[in-house]
Each structure stands twice: as C-alpha cells, then as structure tokens.
Design an enzyme around this catalytic site. Structure first.
Site, PDB file in Angstrom:
ATOM      1  N   ASP A   1      15.187 -69.048 -27.208  1.00  0.00           N
ATOM      2  CA  ASP A   1      14.049 -68.146 -28.033  1.00  0.00           C
ATOM      3  C   ASP A   1      13.557 -69.133 -28.924  1.00  0.00           C
ATOM      4  OD1 ASP A   1      12.816 -65.477 -28.919  1.00  0.00           O
ATOM      5  OD2 ASP A   1      14.177 -66.242 -30.462  1.00  0.00           O
TER       6      ASP A   1
ATOM      7  N   GLU B   1      11.225 -70.853 -24.545  1.00  0.00           N
ATOM      8  CA  GLU B   1       9.747 -70.435 -25.094  1.00  0.00           C
ATOM      9  C   GLU B   1       9.097 -71.248 -25.902  1.00  0.00           C
ATOM     10  OE1 GLU B   1       8.885 -65.970 -27.498  1.00  0.00           O
ATOM     11  OE2 GLU B   1      10.586 -67.301 -27.887  1.00  0.00           O
TER      12      GLU B   1
END
Lengths: 113, 722
Positions: free
Chosen positions: B355, B392
C-alpha cells in the site's frame, strides 16, 4: 485440574473415554496418560463425548499422541466430537489429520469385522 | 543405535530469580517471544530506553500479574533478552514497559505509564470478536501473545505460478462471506472464505489478494453515519496495529486464540485448489497516528527510529493518515524484511501488494531515493526470492511512480494508467485509441526492458467504484461516510449510461451490462496481470459509494444472491477467464514488438480498425481491434490460435473487415458482448470469412484456427455473423 480418563476393551478394541476440558493446564497430564495405551499396531478409540472444550494446547496434544501412534503403526480414531469441537478442529485444520468416527457402536462394528 | 534425548539442554534451566519467576539471560535473536525448552525467550530492542520491563498478564486480566525488569546483564547492545520459565502460554499476555526521555523536539516520546505491545508479537488478543466494544479504560488494548509456530503444512509450499499466468481476485476476508446470503458456517472469517474455494475455482482465478489481515482495530474510526447514526468502522483495515499477527477478528476461532492455525489452514486449502495468496500490506504508516494518536508500540520504544520526523520532531504525513514509517532507516528495514520473511516462511504467503509503496523509497527526511535500500533488499532476499512483489506506486503526498518505481527486475506495479485509459476509452472519450493499444500490449511505454507482468492491469479495486457502479454513476455518493461527500476520489472516469443510479429502463440496463462486459473483455485479453475486484463478476453495487473503507454492512459485503440474479455476467466472466487460461498468446511475458519474430507471416501483435490492417489513430475514432498471432505465444515456445479482439466504444455499430488468416483457417466467434459467449474450444465459425457486424458499445473476441468439421451446423445458429 485433570481430564478424567477411563478405558475398557470392547470387541478387542481399546476405548479410552475422556471427560472434562483439554486445555494447557490439563493437556500435559493427559498426554502422559494416553501414550501408554498406544502399542505397536494397536487400535485405539478416543471417545470425546465427555469433552466440553479443546483448546489450542489441547488440539496440539491430541496431534502429538496421533504422531506417536503413527510411529508405532497404531491407529487412533476420535469419536463423540461435539459440534463446537468439530468446528474448531475443522477451521484450524486439525480435523484433517485424524480418523473421525460418527459414533462408538458403528466404529466398533467396523473394527470388529 | 540409540540417540540421546536432546530435548533437555543446559540452558533449559533458570539461573536467576525475579520475584516468584525463574529466569535466565535470554537470546537477542529472534526478536519477540519464542517458546524454548521450559520457557519463553523474550527479546525487544530500544535505543533510547533507560529501563525496560516485561509485563505479564493472565489472559484478559485488567491488571498485570507481574513486571519483570530486565537486569542490566541481560542486555546486549540495545537489545533486552530474557528467558522466563514455567509460563502457561495459553493464558499469558505480555507487553513491555519502557522508561526514557520525553522530549518530542528531539524525537523521544517515552511514556513509562504505558504498556507497549511487542512489535514482533505473533498473536494479538484484545479484539478477538469483530466489532465488540472493548473496555476503553483498559490499560493495555492490543495484547501480545506467545504462539507455537508448529503448524503441520504437509507438503504445501508457495505455488510459484508464473506471474504472467495469474488472474488476481482482490477481496476482503470479512466482506466475502459476512452477508447472510453466503450460507457458510462461520460468516466473515478465514474459515468462511475457505468454504467458498469451490466458487473461486469455478470462476477460474488463481490468486486471491486479501485486503489487510495484519491485526488492526476496526473500532478506531470515530465517525458515525450522519443519517442512520450508526457507528462507522475501519472496515478495510489499512491501519496496522501489529505486523506479525493475523487479525483475530477474522477468525472464527479467534476467541480461542487459534487465528494463526485458521489462517494457515485457509492458505493451505487455497494452495490445494491451485490458488495463490497475496497479502495487501501497509508499511507506510501505523495505527499510532500523529501527536494525538495512541501510544501502542513503536512510539514508546524508539519513536525517532520508526517514524519520519521533521527537524522539530513532528510527524511527517506522506501517508495522509498522521505518521509515516521511516522505511529506509536500517533498523526499520530489518523490521520490514523480518516481517515479510515471517509471512512467507510461516504462512506460505505467495506475494505482497504494498500500500502506498512510493513511501518505501523515501529517505528519513522524505526525499525520494534513486536506489532505496529497502526495495533492493526485498528484491534480492533469499526467502522472498520467488514471492510476488506488487507496488501501489504512489503515495498521499504527490509522489507518483507508475512506470518508474525502483524495481530491480522484481517489482510489479498497480498500473493506474491502465485503469484510467480503459475507463475513458470505454465510456466513449475521444483521442484514446493509441493509448488503449499501448495499454493492451502491456504498457511497454512504461515498462520498457521489463516483462509485461510488471503491469498489474485493473479497471476497479477496493478503492473506488465497483464495476457495476462505474457504469451506473457519474458522480460519487459518499454521504454515508460522514464527511459531506468530500472523501473518495473525484476523477472516476465513470459514465452512468443515461441515468444516475438504479434504472428501470431496459435500454440503460442492457447498455450497462454490455459496458461491464466490454471492460472485462479488454482486461482479460490485455497483456500483463489482470486483477478483478471481488463481486464485479456478479455486478456488486455500493450504491455509488467509492470509498467504503468504513462501511461494515451490505454496502461492502458480497451479496451471494447476485450469483443467480446476475448469472449472465458471471457466466461471461468465467468464460473470459477460461479463454485467457486457454490462450497463452495473451499471457506472453515479453512485450510484443509488432514484428514477425518467428516466421509465421504475421506480427506478434497487429492493430486494425474498421478496415483490416488500417487502425485509425485519429482523435474522433472509437474503434480498435487487436490481433495476436498464436505462433508467437510465450515468445514462440508454445502453439496457440490467432486471437482477434475488437472494441467499439462508439454509439453507432460498425461493420469490421477482418484480417485474413493463413490458408485453411477461419474466424470463430468466442464472445460478443452484445449477444453471446461460447464455450472455450467450441466456438462456432463465422459465416462471412472477413466481415463482422459489431454493435454500438460492444466488443468481440474471435479465434482464428483450422475450420472444424461441425462448423457447418453451428454457423446456422450464429445469426450475428453475416
């Protein structure tokens, strides 16, 4: 606190009935009580009908007993699992290692044949 | 021959006594709590602490049963290590108390009034049943526990499916089966997900990517739904409390402390079904937040080590959540690496999605590093050697690295540009034919010199609209999140097909279904790794909410009633996935070059428009067709058919001229998003050898192969070909 252990031989099969809770307090003692029942090539039925709860340590103890049995070519079958014990064993994968019988009489009939 | 019993060791005996506890100097490695003969080895480090104590609780007790200060001789470097004998692991909770300076300007925030969770805790109690209100006066909320890492894996190991062959399915452990319609025995749990493995197999996905499963607190959201007044949650879980512990509230057996066994059993069963497990991991920030946040662990052990701090000792906030983990500090690098190794070695995890991964390449002062040591270390680690690493590749402070995230030949990226291009093209925006071609070819513009699996292609993910909402809403509708619709992304590139929200118009509904199929057709025929958001295959809606991080209710949960209600869409997705698995030409690792490298007479990829061999790159054009030559499949190493994919994003139908096939072959219809989809391998031949009438807002997939004997019969049933 201990698990009450009683045994009898039915139709040539050793049936060990347990009563109480198998948890970290009781599991050590239970293991040393169970192991003597397991001899080379023996067939042992462990009846859990009187067991209300098996904790993480308790499941590990049962699996250790099972592993001892495998080393001695003995067969352990569990019988009389409550719905909750059965669910916990299933969710955590322990159920996959054991032979499970639905009820004592049917199992004795099977092994007696 | 007999072997001596090695279970008894001389270090299995205590040497010291602290109060009623028998102890000895511990081993600094491994960090955390490790069962050893006769006891438990505790090891924790703190650079700035002046004293350190081990705090012991009986399970669930309000007050500690003992505090054992580490004697100075038990400390090596800044590591405190002690073995304590005779503990009952099952009923033990432990933590640490660290005393030291409180001097925020210098980065120190020690607080001897707090019991700290072990950063390396393998198990956490305190939130065992999802959503249960705790005693907020509890002095110690997230309690470290000791676990026996003794799971019996049998012959299991991570699957090592080649990255280019993956079809990823992004889902949420709780949301997947929490809905009453799931009919599993333990809804919302690892065990519940396990019962749905047959569904995943039928769907054809071979990788599940799970939203965060590291222990987090679903109750750390202070907001309420402004309309219903109901509590809002931290449902997604992007706020880690403990990095080595699986979330107990996701386990049916969490109340018994068996979440580790339950999660491992899920992984083992998924592997048996040929499905890999990728974890969404959040190393960019922690649940401790900013200066106002709770002191849980890191802040009270070594604040300035774990967090990026301004010269004045305030928290940098590149994550948008209050703090930023100091990922490239050598100590934190070691922590992250140990954590990932733990999940691979102990849980057989196949890969990780990081993330806000751009934060992982920032220096302690926030500057992006050209060669960030953490990323390099992860790329080359022996335990992680075959683990999928997916970034990401952006953060919340404007660092956008899609296409240039430092990759060391190992890292893949969520391709946000793929998502945006495909969405915009399919909704009918002009000027995108050229970029769509590039995206479908694996985005070689972004990933030159890397394999096409550098690109994780997706249209939708947990963050944003679901697929059904993407074709049903022009605007987000996040009022239920309690922030006046100010949260969530505004640039959705969505089109409602004529009406905002649910529609009774059959025209609108048919168009939406076709648009969903068009998007999925592009996704599943593009080069790169496709990722599907769970529920999109059955048209799951969130009623236009594009940020359901806080919605633990039917807005987020997978409604299994949709499996029947939207059976047509589900059947289409299953077929498209099966088609991808059947056609290696779509899963080639090397980017296509547009040239013929195997002597087949056809380039590996060729582009077409309404006229064969004449793609129209003009701004006004909304039709693109791609042909893949099967002789080039997997760089020519396996044989495959020709595959032709045409997408018409125009509001008018077009008659397409099809490229000619080699002698003896003809085009067969696999799928037309406006009409039908045929079983893979049983596609009927087209009646007209080189023309196809493609409807408005439609896509078609054709297979070029030798004409089958039974084609004559199936041609009669194929009314659309002319």
């Amino acid at each position: 606190m201990t698990v009450k252990v009683s045994s009898q031989v039915l139709a040539g099969v050793t049936v060990v009935a347990l009563e109480g809770e198998i948890n970290s307090t009781t599991s050590g003692g239970l293991q040393s009580q169970l192991l003597p029942f397991i001899g080379h090539g023996s067939t042992v039925l462990i009846d859990l009908t009187g067991i209300s709860y098996v904790s993480s340590a308790g499941l590990r103890t049962l699996l250790i007993v099972h592993r001892h049995a495998q080393q001695l070519d003995a067969e352990i079958t569990l019988v009389g699992l409550s719905e909750e014990v059965s669910f916990v064993m299933s969710a955590t994968g322990f159920l996959d290692f054991f032979r499970i019988a639905d009820d004592l009489d049917t199992e004795l009939e099977r092994t007696g044949r | 021959m007999t072997t001596p019993d090695m279970r008894e060791r001389i270090d299995g005996f205590p040497t010291h006594r602290i109060g009623p506890y028998r102890v000895r100097a511990g081993r600094p490695f491994p960090y955390g709590a490790t069962p050893v003969p006769g006891g438990v080895n505790f090891s924790v480090y703190s650079d700035g602490a002046t004293t350190m104590s081990l705090v012991l609780f009986e399970r669930g007790a309000a007050q500690p049963s003992a505090e054992l200060e580490f004697p100075p001789e038990f400390c090596i470097g800044s590591v405190y290590a002690m073995t304590v004998f005779g503990l009952d692991l099952e009923n033990l909770e432990y933590g640490f108390r660290a005393d030291g300076p409180f001097d925020p300007a210098r980065g120190d925030r020690f607080d001897a009034g707090k019991v700290l969770s072990d950063p390396y805790a393998r198990l956490i109690s305190g939130r065992e049943v999802w959503g249960t209100e705790p005693d907020w006066d509890n002095i110690y909320h997230y309690r470290s526990q000791v676990v026996n890492d003794d799971f019996d894996w049998g012959g299991d190991q991570p699957l090592r499916i080649p990255a280019e062959d993956l079809v990823i399915y992004e889902t949420h452990v709780r949301g997947f089966t929490r809905h009453p319609s799931s009919r599993v025995s333990a809804p919302g749990t690892y065990a519940g997900l396990r019962e749905k493995i047959p569904y995943l197999r039928d769907l054809g996905v071979n990788c599940v990517e799970l939203l965060p499963v590291f222990e987090f607190d679903e109750l750390d959201n202070p907001r309420t739904d402004p309309v219903s007044g109901e509590r809002l949650y931290n449902y997604w879980g992007y706020n880690t409390v403990s990095f080595f512990a699986p979330k107990a509230g996701y386990a049916a057996t969490g109340p018994f402390g068996m979440q580790a066994d339950e999660f491992k059993t899920l992984v083992k069963e998924l592997h048996k079904a040929g499905i890999e497990v990728v974890l969404d991991v959040v190393f960019n920030h922690t649940a401790e937040g900013n200066e106002q946040g709770p002191t849980i662990s890191f802040r009270g052990l070594d604040n300035a080590t774990y967090y990026m701090l301004t010269p004045r000792g305030e928290y940098y906030n590149f994550s948008g959540t209050g703090n930023t983990v100091n990922c490239n500090h050598p100590v934190v690098r070691d922590f992250v690496l140990s954590c990932l190794r733990h999940w691979v070695a102990e849980y057989h995890i196949d890969g990780f999605r990081f993330d806000l991964a751009a934060i992982l390449d920032r220096a302690p002062d926030g500057t992006p590093l050209p060669n960030p040591p953490l990323l390099e270390q992860l790329a080359h680690d022996p335990i992680l050697r075959h683990t999928k690493l997916i970034a990401e590749a952006w953060d919340a402070a404007g660092l956008y690295q899609v296409g240039n995230f430092p990759n060391y030949g190992r890292w893949s990226e969520w391709n946000g540009k793929y998502r945006d291009t495909v969405r915009r093209f399919v909704k009918g925006e002009p000027g995108l034919v050229g970029e769509l071609a590039t995206r479908m070819a694996g985005s070689p513009d972004l990933y030159q010199g890397r394999t096409s699996s550098a690109s994780v292609n997706f249209i939708t993910a947990h963050d944003g609209f679901t697929l059904a909402d993407l074709v049903s809403y022009n605007d987000k509708h996040n009022e239920a999140n309690g922030e006046n619709n100010n949260d969530g992304a505004d640039d959705n590139n969505s089109w409602n097909c004529g009406e905002e929200g649910p529609s009774a118009s059959s025209h609108v509904r048919e168009l939406r279904l076709r648009q969903m199929k068009n998007l999925l057709t592009i996704l599943l025929t593009s080069q790169g790794i496709p990722m599907i958001l769970a529920g999109d295959e059955v048209g799951r809606t969130q009623l236009g909410n594009n940020n359901t991080y806080c919605q633990d209710n039917e807005l987020s949960w997978f409604d299994w009633g949709l499996v029947d209600a939207n059976a047509e869409l589900l059947g289409f997705v299953r077929s498209m996935i099966a088609f991808r698995h059947a056609h290696p030409v779509l899963r080639t690792s090397d980017h296509p070059t547009g040239t013929d490298r195997v002597g087949s007479g056809y380039p590996d990829v060729s582009w077409h428009g309404v006229r064969a061999w004449a793609p129209d790159w003009a701004d006004h054009c909304r039709v693109l067709a791609m042909m893949r030559c099967g002789r080039h499949a997997k760089s020519g190493s396996v044989a495959d058919d020709h595959v032709y994919v045409a997408v018409n994003a125009h509001w008018e139908a077009h008659d397409l001229e099809l490229p000619a096939l080699p002698e003896g072959q003809r085009w067969h219809l696999f799928a037309d998003t406006g009409t039908t989809v045929h079983p893979v391998g049983a596609e009927p031949g087209l009646q007209h050898p080189w023309r196809y009438h493609l409807g408005a807002h439609s896509a078609v997939v054709l297979v070029g192969r030798t004409a089958d004997r039974d084609d004559h019969q199936t041609q009669k049933e194929n009314h659309r070909g002319f």
